[in-house]
Scaffold this active site. Structure first.
Site, PDB file in Angstrom:
ATOM      1  N   SER A   1      -9.788  -0.458   7.269  1.00  0.00           N
ATOM      2  CA  SER A   1      -9.194  -0.257   5.941  1.00  0.00           C
ATOM      3  C   SER A   1      -8.518  -1.474   5.331  1.00  0.00           C
ATOM      4  O   SER A   1      -8.157  -1.435   4.148  1.00  0.00           O
ATOM      5  CB  SER A   1      -8.195   0.895   5.978  1.00  0.00           C
ATOM      6  OG  SER A   1      -8.875   2.128   5.922  1.00  0.00           O
TER       7      SER A   1
ATOM      8  N   SER B   1      -9.665   1.800   3.037  1.00  0.00           N
ATOM      9  CA  SER B   1      -8.799   2.539   2.154  1.00  0.00           C
ATOM     10  C   SER B   1      -7.768   1.681   1.415  1.00  0.00           C
ATOM     11  O   SER B   1      -7.182   2.144   0.439  1.00  0.00           O
ATOM     12  CB  SER B   1      -8.065   3.616   2.941  1.00  0.00           C
ATOM     13  OG  SER B   1      -7.179   3.032   3.879  1.00  0.00           O
TER      14      SER B   1
ATOM     15  N   LYS C   1       0.851  -1.189   0.000  1.00  0.00           N
ATOM     16  CA  LYS C   1       0.000   0.000   0.000  1.00  0.00           C
ATOM     17  C   LYS C   1       0.890   1.244   0.000  1.00  0.00           C
ATOM     18  O   LYS C   1       1.905   1.273   0.714  1.00  0.00           O
ATOM     19  CB  LYS C   1      -0.883  -0.028   1.243  1.00  0.00           C
ATOM     20  CG  LYS C   1      -1.948   1.066   1.319  1.00  0.00           C
ATOM     21  CD  LYS C   1      -2.784   0.886   2.591  1.00  0.00           C
ATOM     22  CE  LYS C   1      -3.908   1.910   2.708  1.00  0.00           C
ATOM     23  NZ  LYS C   1      -4.707   1.732   3.935  1.00  0.00           N
TER      24      LYS C   1
END
Lengths: 477, 100
Positions: free
Chosen positions: A178, A154, A79
């Site tokens: 997330s 996210s 990420k």
């Protein structure tokens, strides 16, 4: 190609048996990214050259039979709020568009030492604030299961990349859901460790009393392998702890499972509710003991979480001042110091990040601290106590991960509050610091439904054990 | 709960955020809606509830974590310096704080 579907252990066996080299394997994934990522948009950056040279080093280790770990030569994604030295780390924000990480995050260092291959950085909601990955300043990621829908957020890029077989596994970060919510919406496994289990050194901070790094994987076994590699005390993160390697006396036969009634009430899509209840019936048939429990403060988790996380974010994000790094208006000579800050931040942050900073600043400002921040912290204590009381009677908690399946791109973007409600089932365990895993347990019209398994603090081994058992039930059907 | 435009401007200045005029209006409406929903918390009786960071109570999870303050050589000063937008030699430039 069949290789794309394989798990870490399956690939490890092929690498050791010289059925395939790490370079060949890496090329298979790079070509998959090249072929389909234009439709998915999971990646912000792909490291074609460095991935190959990492794979060459992995091949050398394998042929010399030196320091081989399960992850040697395994291609993975990161990420883009986790620092990989020498590469851009943007947090999907314009304010960090040109920021080059000057050091490795601790989890990255551990993955490098294990010989993992870094394919690229994945998309996210700006600074990990969001539940759809639509808040990225750079691109919109599509759910591989249905391209008209969001992948969740996210860590939407990481979840989509795993689901679309663009990597073997990915790392994400979870503050209020997330990792788990995008795992649920895309149909992968996602695991948020206990607060403190994994070092956050090198993770771009959002809300420090909540942030945790964890894996998104194709199955439960892979999540356990990755977690075991990245966990542990790090002197660079004072909140990290050493996990004792105790073997719990936990046996599936005698396990008591709690089903909190508050998670199956208002706000949940009835089809999601039915999918979860059907799954519960199936595990009861296997002889497992499931009982209804109550976590009475569940409905306060959303306001509690958004207040606390926004307050912490307003402090954490004050570092982006245009002076030390990142986007800057310093060169505009006519601006005084205040205007430099105002303009750098006003232009650098997107709408949702600004809204959270404003919310946090307001809640912490003189006259409102007790009403909002302190009140939320007190309710956090009550939410924690709900779980403590429940765990006196039961060992593990099952809930849906998300109240609904993947929604349409654009559906919730105009209404911040409706987006916040996507985290209704993941924020309570975040506030309590508990470990939780999401795994696919069914589908509604081709869209995956996630089951959330919440355990006691540092009882990740129990979660993995029961999740593996559930996985067998699901795949045998 | 409504947050008027003046309040929005005040918070924006505290937060060091420049907002365009149309952003100010939108922000006020957005925050008011969110805070209205958050007033749900008022219903909870918290008169006897302590918070985790209250150091007057014994807390299992709360202890001071300190380390010795010593100098270590960093091997990435070049990379860090490269990120600085405005500098002279090895100094970081900032705007003057006092009016000239």
């Amino acid at each position: 190609m069949e290789l794309l579907n394989l798990t870490i252990k399956q690939l490890h066996k092929k690498l050791l048996g010289k059925e395939i080299s790490a370079v060949e394997l890496t090329k298979v994934f790079l070509s998959q990214i090249n072929k389909i990522d234009k439709n998915i948009n999971a990646f912000l950056d792909v490291f074609k050259e460095s991935a190959i040279s990492q794979a060459e080093r992995a091949d050398k280790r394998i042929s010399e039979r030196q320091e081989i770990s399960l992850l040697t030569g395994i291609p993975m994604a990161l990420k883009d709020n986790i620092l990989l030295k020498g590469e851009k780390c943007t947090a999907a924000s314009k304010i960090l568009e040109n920021y080059i990480a000057p050091y490795d995050a601790t989890c990255v260092k551990k993955l490098k030492e294990a010989g993992a291959v870094f394919l690229g950085k994945t998309n996210l909601d700006e600074f990990a604030m969001g539940s759809s990955t639509e808040n990225s300043a750079f691109k919109i990621t599509h759910n591989p299961q249905d391209l008209t829908r969001v992948p969740g957020g996210s860590s939407g890029g990481s979840a989509a990349a795993v689901k679309a077989n663009e990597c073997v596994f990915a790392l994400g970060s979870d503050t209020g859901g997330s990792i788990r919510q995008p795992a649920s919406l895309c149909g992968t496994v996602g695991f948020k460790p206990t607060y403190g289990a994994v070092s956050r050194y090198g993770l771009i901070a959002f809300a420090s009393s909540l942030d945790q790094i964890g894996p998104l994987t194709k199955n439960v076994e892979d999540a356990e392998i990755v977690f075991n590699l990245i966990k542990g005390k790090d002197k660079k993160d004072s909140t990290s702890v050493e996990l004792d390697s105790r073997k719990s006396d936990f046996s599936l036969k005698n396990i008591k499972i709690g089903l909190p009634k508050e998670y199956l009430q208002e706000g949940i899509n009835p089809k999601v509710e039915k999918t979860i209840k059907d799954f519960i019936k199936r595990i009861e048939k296997q002889g497992l003991n499931v009982q209804e429990i109550s976590l009475p403060h569940t409905k306060y988790a959303i306001p509690c979480y958004f207040l606390i996380s926004s307050c912490e974010a307003s402090a954490n994000l004050s570092r982006y001042d245009g002076i030390k790094y990142g986007k800057s208006n310093m060169k505009e000579k006519e601006l005084n110091i205040l205007d430099t800050y105002l303009k750098t931040r006003g232009q650098g942050f997107g709408d949702e990040v600004k809204r959270r900073i404003m919310l946090g600043t307001y809640a912490l400002s003189s006259g409102y601290y007790d009403t909002y921040y302190l009140k939320a912290e007190k309710i956090r204590t009550l939410i924690k106590q709900d779980f403590e009381n429940a765990f006196k009677k039961i060992d593990i908690i099952l809930t849906p991960t998300s109240p609904f399946t993947a929604f349409k791109i654009g559906e919730k973007v105009e209404n911040a509050l409706s987006m916040y409600l996507a985290d209704a089932f993941t924020t309570p365990s975040s506030l309590a610091g508990l470990p939780a895993l999401s795994m696919p347990c069914g589908k509604i019209e081709n869209l995956p439904v996630g089951l959330q398994i919440i355990g006691k603090s540092f009882a990740e081994d129990e979660i993995f054990k029961i999740a593996s058992f559930f996985e067998k039930i699901i795949t045998n059907n | 709960m409504t947050i008027n435009q003046k309040e929005v401007q005040h918070i924006a200045k505290l937060a060091r955020l420049y907002l365009e005029p149309e952003e100010i209006e939108k922000m006020g409406k957005g925050l008011s809606l969110i805070l209205d929903y958050f007033n749900l918390l008022e219903k909870v009786d918290t008169s006897n509830v302590k918070v985790d960071f209250d150091n007057k109570q014994k807390n299992l999870f709360l202890k001071q974590i300190t380390r010795e303050d010593f100098v270590v050589e960093a091997d990435n000063t070049k990379e860090i310096m490269k990120l600085i937008p405005e500098k002279e030699d090895h100094f970081i430039k900032v705007k003057s704080i006092l009016d000239k």
